[in-house]
Scaffold this motif. Structure first.
Motif, PDB file in Angstrom:
ATOM      1  N   GLU A  58      16.624  38.782   5.582  1.00 57.23           N
ATOM      2  CA  GLU A  58      18.185  38.468   5.416  1.00 57.23           C
ATOM      3  C   GLU A  58      18.015  39.835   6.580  1.00 57.23           C
ATOM      4  O   GLU A  58      17.809  41.240   6.333  1.00 57.23           O
ATOM      5  CB  GLU A  58      18.499  38.498   4.540  1.00 57.23           C
ATOM      6  N   ILE A  59      19.172  38.862   7.351  1.00 54.90           N
ATOM      7  CA  ILE A  59      19.098  40.239   8.216  1.00 54.90           C
ATOM      8  C   ILE A  59      20.824  39.724   9.404  1.00 54.90           C
ATOM      9  O   ILE A  59      21.221  38.635   9.288  1.00 54.90           O
ATOM     10  CB  ILE A  59      18.250  40.385   9.464  1.00 54.90           C
ATOM     11  N   ALA A  60      20.986  40.547  10.155  1.00 55.44           N
ATOM     12  CA  ALA A  60      22.726  40.380  11.135  1.00 55.44           C
ATOM     13  C   ALA A  60      22.357  39.663  12.652  1.00 55.44           C
ATOM     14  O   ALA A  60      20.731  40.919  13.083  1.00 55.44           O
ATOM     15  CB  ALA A  60      23.384  41.687  10.440  1.00 55.44           C
ATOM     16  N   TYR A  61      22.924  39.684  13.236  1.00 50.80           N
ATOM     17  CA  TYR A  61      22.682  38.727  14.459  1.00 50.80           C
ATOM     18  C   TYR A  61      21.644  40.332  15.171  1.00 50.80           C
ATOM     19  O   TYR A  61      21.019  40.169  15.841  1.00 50.80           O
ATOM     20  CB  TYR A  61      24.235  38.533  14.503  1.00 50.80           C
ATOM     21  N   LEU A  93      21.607  35.984   9.048  1.00 53.37           N
ATOM     22  CA  LEU A  93      20.464  35.293   9.061  1.00 53.37           C
ATOM     23  C   LEU A  93      18.983  35.343   7.848  1.00 53.37           C
ATOM     24  O   LEU A  93      18.775  36.263   7.804  1.00 53.37           O
ATOM     25  CB  LEU A  93      20.313  35.481  10.725  1.00 53.37           C
ATOM     26  N   TRP A  94      18.268  34.324   8.591  1.00 54.98           N
ATOM     27  CA  TRP A  94      17.326  34.416   7.729  1.00 54.98           C
ATOM     28  C   TRP A  94      15.914  34.011   8.353  1.00 54.98           C
ATOM     29  O   TRP A  94      15.967  32.904   9.093  1.00 54.98           O
ATOM     30  CB  TRP A  94      17.136  33.702   6.324  1.00 54.98           C
ATOM     31  N   ALA A  95      14.913  35.162   8.692  1.00 60.59           N
ATOM     32  CA  ALA A  95      13.615  34.972   9.575  1.00 60.59           C
ATOM     33  C   ALA A  95      12.566  34.856   8.714  1.00 60.59           C
ATOM     34  O   ALA A  95      12.253  35.434   7.542  1.00 60.59           O
ATOM     35  CB  ALA A  95      13.396  36.332  10.203  1.00 60.59           C
ATOM     36  N   ALA A  96      11.949  34.488   9.055  1.00 57.47           N
ATOM     37  CA  ALA A  96       9.991  35.573   8.704  1.00 57.47           C
ATOM     38  C   ALA A  96       9.931  36.089   8.648  1.00 57.47           C
ATOM     39  O   ALA A  96      10.131  37.209   8.968  1.00 57.47           O
ATOM     40  CB  ALA A  96       9.879  34.100   9.272  1.00 57.47           C
ATOM     41  N   ASP A 106      21.757  42.734  14.444  1.00 60.09           N
ATOM     42  CA  ASP A 106      20.233  44.259  14.348  1.00 60.09           C
ATOM     43  C   ASP A 106      19.163  43.394  14.444  1.00 60.09           C
ATOM     44  O   ASP A 106      17.811  43.853  15.093  1.00 60.09           O
ATOM     45  CB  ASP A 106      20.449  43.965  12.956  1.00 60.09           C
ATOM     46  N   LEU A 107      18.457  41.957  14.362  1.00 55.18           N
ATOM     47  CA  LEU A 107      17.475  41.251  14.862  1.00 55.18           C
ATOM     48  C   LEU A 107      17.898  41.317  16.405  1.00 55.18           C
ATOM     49  O   LEU A 107      16.734  41.209  16.681  1.00 55.18           O
ATOM     50  CB  LEU A 107      17.995  39.727  14.615  1.00 55.18           C
ATOM     51  N   ARG A 108      19.312  41.439  16.817  1.00 55.05           N
ATOM     52  CA  ARG A 108      18.442  41.371  19.083  1.00 55.05           C
ATOM     53  C   ARG A 108      17.694  42.712  19.267  1.00 55.05           C
ATOM     54  O   ARG A 108      16.486  42.288  19.782  1.00 55.05           O
ATOM     55  CB  ARG A 108      20.323  40.864  19.518  1.00 55.05           C
ATOM     56  N   ARG A 109      18.673  44.048  17.934  1.00 54.09           N
ATOM     57  CA  ARG A 109      17.755  45.178  18.448  1.00 54.09           C
ATOM     58  C   ARG A 109      16.198  45.704  18.435  1.00 54.09           C
ATOM     59  O   ARG A 109      15.798  45.483  19.016  1.00 54.09           O
ATOM     60  CB  ARG A 109      18.944  46.087  17.438  1.00 54.09           C
ATOM     61  N   ILE A 110      15.683  45.038  16.809  1.00 52.22           N
ATOM     62  CA  ILE A 110      14.252  45.622  16.486  1.00 52.22           C
ATOM     63  C   ILE A 110      13.862  44.751  16.870  1.00 52.22           C
ATOM     64  O   ILE A 110      12.440  44.959  17.565  1.00 52.22           O
ATOM     65  CB  ILE A 110      14.639  45.553  14.340  1.00 52.22           C
ATOM     66  N   ILE A 128      16.661  35.669  22.290  1.00 48.87           N
ATOM     67  CA  ILE A 128      17.181  35.296  21.368  1.00 48.87           C
ATOM     68  C   ILE A 128      18.514  34.474  21.309  1.00 48.87           C
ATOM     69  O   ILE A 128      19.161  34.708  22.848  1.00 48.87           O
ATOM     70  CB  ILE A 128      18.130  36.598  20.352  1.00 48.87           C
ATOM     71  N   ASP A 129      18.968  33.169  21.058  1.00 53.82           N
ATOM     72  CA  ASP A 129      19.083  32.329  20.872  1.00 53.82           C
ATOM     73  C   ASP A 129      20.534  32.967  20.518  1.00 53.82           C
ATOM     74  O   ASP A 129      21.183  32.982  19.387  1.00 53.82           O
ATOM     75  CB  ASP A 129      19.363  31.406  19.929  1.00 53.82           C
ATOM     76  N   VAL A 130      21.746  33.106  21.499  1.00 50.21           N
ATOM     77  CA  VAL A 130      23.416  33.194  20.927  1.00 50.21           C
ATOM     78  C   VAL A 130      24.220  32.756  19.945  1.00 50.21           C
ATOM     79  O   VAL A 130      24.481  32.740  19.354  1.00 50.21           O
ATOM     80  CB  VAL A 130      24.093  33.423  21.767  1.00 50.21           C
ATOM     81  N   GLU A 131      23.704  31.553  20.226  1.00 46.99           N
ATOM     82  CA  GLU A 131      24.276  30.742  18.815  1.00 46.99           C
ATOM     83  C   GLU A 131      24.236  31.061  17.366  1.00 46.99           C
ATOM     84  O   GLU A 131      24.919  31.247  16.592  1.00 46.99           O
ATOM     85  CB  GLU A 131      23.565  28.591  18.551  1.00 46.99           C
ATOM     86  N   LEU A 132      23.366  31.670  17.557  1.00 45.40           N
ATOM     87  CA  LEU A 132      22.508  32.422  16.161  1.00 45.40           C
ATOM     88  C   LEU A 132      23.660  33.436  15.554  1.00 45.40           C
ATOM     89  O   LEU A 132      24.280  34.158  14.463  1.00 45.40           O
ATOM     90  CB  LEU A 132      21.921  33.471  16.160  1.00 45.40           C
TER      91      LEU A 132
END
Length: 157
Positions: A136-139, A124-127, A141-145, A114-118
């Motif tokens: 929609e997701i927080a950084y 955030l929005w992911a496909a 949470d995205l890193r964790r899942i 994962i890009d730390v710039e996120l």
């Protein structure tokens, strides 16, 4: 809702997240298209890009405003060479089409970065498995899942 998007929503719910999947009228195949449809900064789009690191698929979640410097990434992850995966390898690794690759829901685990710039974006929005669906997701949470390792994908002057 498309079955791929429903699967992603189920995975988000199972992870304890209260996200929802949005189906967009227009394609969100590129970060620019997604940002326009969502009325957000292109940098808040968490693009899921599949590369081959020494021939093995990896997933890179990067800010939509960045281009992945494959040499920089290779140095960080200890790979000799990183190349872009073609559409067939993307679908084989993720079960999803280019432009709709979600950070989760793959047939088998894919090593993910994962890009730390996120981190600079609160939302955030992911496909969500199709080129027309996002969530929609927080950084954190995205890193964790995604079980993602933090990296820098673009050099800054």
């Amino acid at each position: 809702m498309h079955p791929s998007s429903a699967k992603i929503l189920d995975l988000l719910t199972a992870a304890g997240l209260h996200s929802r999947v949005r189906t967009l009228a227009d394609s969100a195949r590129t970060a620019a298209e997604a940002a326009a449809a969502l009325d957000c900064e292109v940098g808040a789009i968490a693009s899921s890009l599949v590369f081959l690191a020494d021939g093995e698929p990896i997933l890179v979640l990067t800010s939509g405003s960045h281009r992945v410097d494959t040499d920089l990434l290779a140095r960080q992850i200890g790979a000799r060479a990183i190349t872009r995966a073609d559409a067939a390898r993307v679908r084989e690794a993720t079960g999803q089409p280019i432009g709709g690759v979600a950070p989760v829901g793959h047939p088998a685990p894919v090593t993910t970065y994962i890009d730390v710039e996120l981190k600079k974006h609160g939302e955030l929005w992911a496909a969500a498995g199709t080129p027309h669906s996002v969530f929609e997701i927080a950084y954190d949470d995205l890193r964790r899942i995604a079980n993602a390792t933090e990296v820098t994908v673009e050099e800054h002057a």
